[in-house]
Design an enzyme around this catalytic site. Structure first.
Site, PDB file in Angstrom:
ATOM      1  N   ALA A   1       9.142   2.815  11.437  1.00 19.13           N
ATOM      2  CA  ALA A   1       8.686   2.401  10.096  1.00 19.13           C
ATOM      3  C   ALA A   1       8.159   3.615   9.334  1.00 19.13           C
ATOM      4  O   ALA A   1       7.612   4.545   9.934  1.00 19.13           O
ATOM      5  CB  ALA A   1       7.584   1.361  10.223  1.00 19.13           C
ATOM      6  N   ASP A   2       8.340   3.623   7.989  1.00 22.32           N
ATOM      7  CA  ASP A   2       7.634   4.614   7.184  1.00 22.32           C
ATOM      8  C   ASP A   2       6.388   3.945   6.602  1.00 22.32           C
ATOM      9  O   ASP A   2       6.149   2.754   6.839  1.00 22.32           O
ATOM     10  CB  ASP A   2       8.544   5.238   6.117  1.00 22.32           C
ATOM     11  CG  ASP A   2       8.998   4.232   5.064  1.00 22.32           C
ATOM     12  OD1 ASP A   2       8.360   3.181   4.916  1.00 22.32           O
ATOM     13  OD2 ASP A   2       9.994   4.523   4.378  1.00 22.32           O
ATOM     14  N   SER A   3       5.593   4.714   5.855  1.00 22.73           N
ATOM     15  CA  SER A   3       4.303   4.163   5.423  1.00 22.73           C
ATOM     16  C   SER A   3       4.474   2.956   4.497  1.00 22.73           C
ATOM     17  O   SER A   3       3.684   2.016   4.522  1.00 22.73           O
ATOM     18  CB  SER A   3       3.467   5.248   4.754  1.00 22.73           C
ATOM     19  OG  SER A   3       4.234   5.898   3.765  1.00 22.73           O
TER      20      SER A   3
END
Lengths: 242, 76
Positions: free
Chosen positions: B34-36
């Site tokens: 996941a990214d932020s």
């Protein structure tokens, strides 16, 4: 609501009204906001079945929370937001009071942050969204007597570029339109001397029309503009060419 | 409890596009890619599924599947 919802702040007159009318023509259900009940009623009147006017103070976080809740619950999440509401408190820097500075930053810049944040959840869910900030040529050129206004208007551009990088992957674009001198109540306050000097610096030698800003916003909100983000489009008759 | 665990894992799988089985101790960013912004969306999805509001400072602390389950068990 089978129409897509567009939200335009400061829509009771001037550029905001032209934008609201134009987006209504484009097929959006338009919510226009004004700071007074009278303003909201007049927006409802000119939009007719194509939209609705609501009372909103963009400088007040509680007002934003309340209005956004009622929009989301009763109408539908906006997929277009036009941050247009703005005020001026002109003064020479040497005479500028903290209050004049703070009012401008709150109403013209902090509001853009708050409104954009408030619509983002709906746009992320929809996996599409358009945020369009109405800045000013003054944000790029500066203007004596408008240090506060110019700072807020320039701030919108940096904000838009950052946000464009954050949410681009979700198919949400954010752009800025920088009008030059447009024939509205705000520019009617200028003296004839200032107006004449201004006109001599505009290659197209006339003030712009609010509708000409509305066309640019309409384009940025359209499918044709899907690949434009973080951009600042100048609509100023050639008075400033970056 | 196991019901909550299943629901949380289903949302994580949907949001992050994970096809394999999800370990309970998996970190959204380090293990699931996941990214932020994905983690922000994930919290939004959890709020909807469990009909609760997760404040920003709590949301920042939810970085693994287990932490999400714990939060829901305690608050929803």
């Amino acid at each position: 609501m089978d129409k897509q919802v567009a939200l335009v702040t400061g829509a009771s007159r001037g550029i905001g009204r032209a934008i609201a009318e134009r987006l209504a023509q484009d097929g959006f259900f338009v919510i226009g906001t004004a700071t007074t009940d009278n303003g909201a009623d007049s927006i409802s009147a000119y939009l007719g079945e194509h939209g609705k006017g609501l009372k909103l103070d963009v400088a007040n976080p509680d007002s934003i929370a309340e209005v956004m809740k009622s929009i989301n619950d009763e109408i539908g999440a906006p997929i277009v937001l036009v941050n247009n509401a703005g005020i001026t408190r002109d003064n020479l820097l040497m005479r500028m009071k903290d209050e004049e500075w703070d009012d401008i930053i709150n109403t013209n810049l902090t509001s853009v942050f708050r409104m954009s944040k408030a619509v983002l959840r709906g746009m992320m869910k929809a996996k599409t969204g358009r945020i369009i900030n109405i800045s000013s040529v003054v944000g790029s050129t500066g203007n004596a007597g408008q240090a506060n206004y110019a700072a807020a208007k320039a701030g919108m551009v940096g904000f838009a570029k950052s946000m464009a990088k954050e949410v681009g992957s979700r198919n949400i674009t954010i752009n800025t339109v920088s009008p030059g001198f447009i024939d509205t109540d705000m520019t009617k306050e200028l003296s004839d001397d200032i107006k004449n000097t201004l006109l001599s610096s505009i290659p197209l030698s006339r003030l712009g029309k609010a509708e000409e800003i509305a066309h640019t916003v309409s384009f940025l909100a359209s499918n044709g503009a899907a690949y434009i983000t973080g951009e600042n489009i100048h609509v100023n008759g050639g008075m400033f060419m970056p | 409890m196991s019901n909550i665990e299943e629901r949380v894992k289903k949302i994580v799988a949907e949001q992050l596009g994970v096809k394999e089985d999800i370990a309970t101790d998996a970190s959204f960013v380090d293990d699931l890619g996941a990214d932020s912004l994905d983690t922000v969306e994930l919290v939004m999805a959890l709020e909807e599924e469990f009909e609760c509001e997760i404040p920003d400072d709590e949301a920042e602390k939810i970085t693994t599947v287990q932490q999400a389950i714990d939060y829901v068990v305690k608050n929803a």
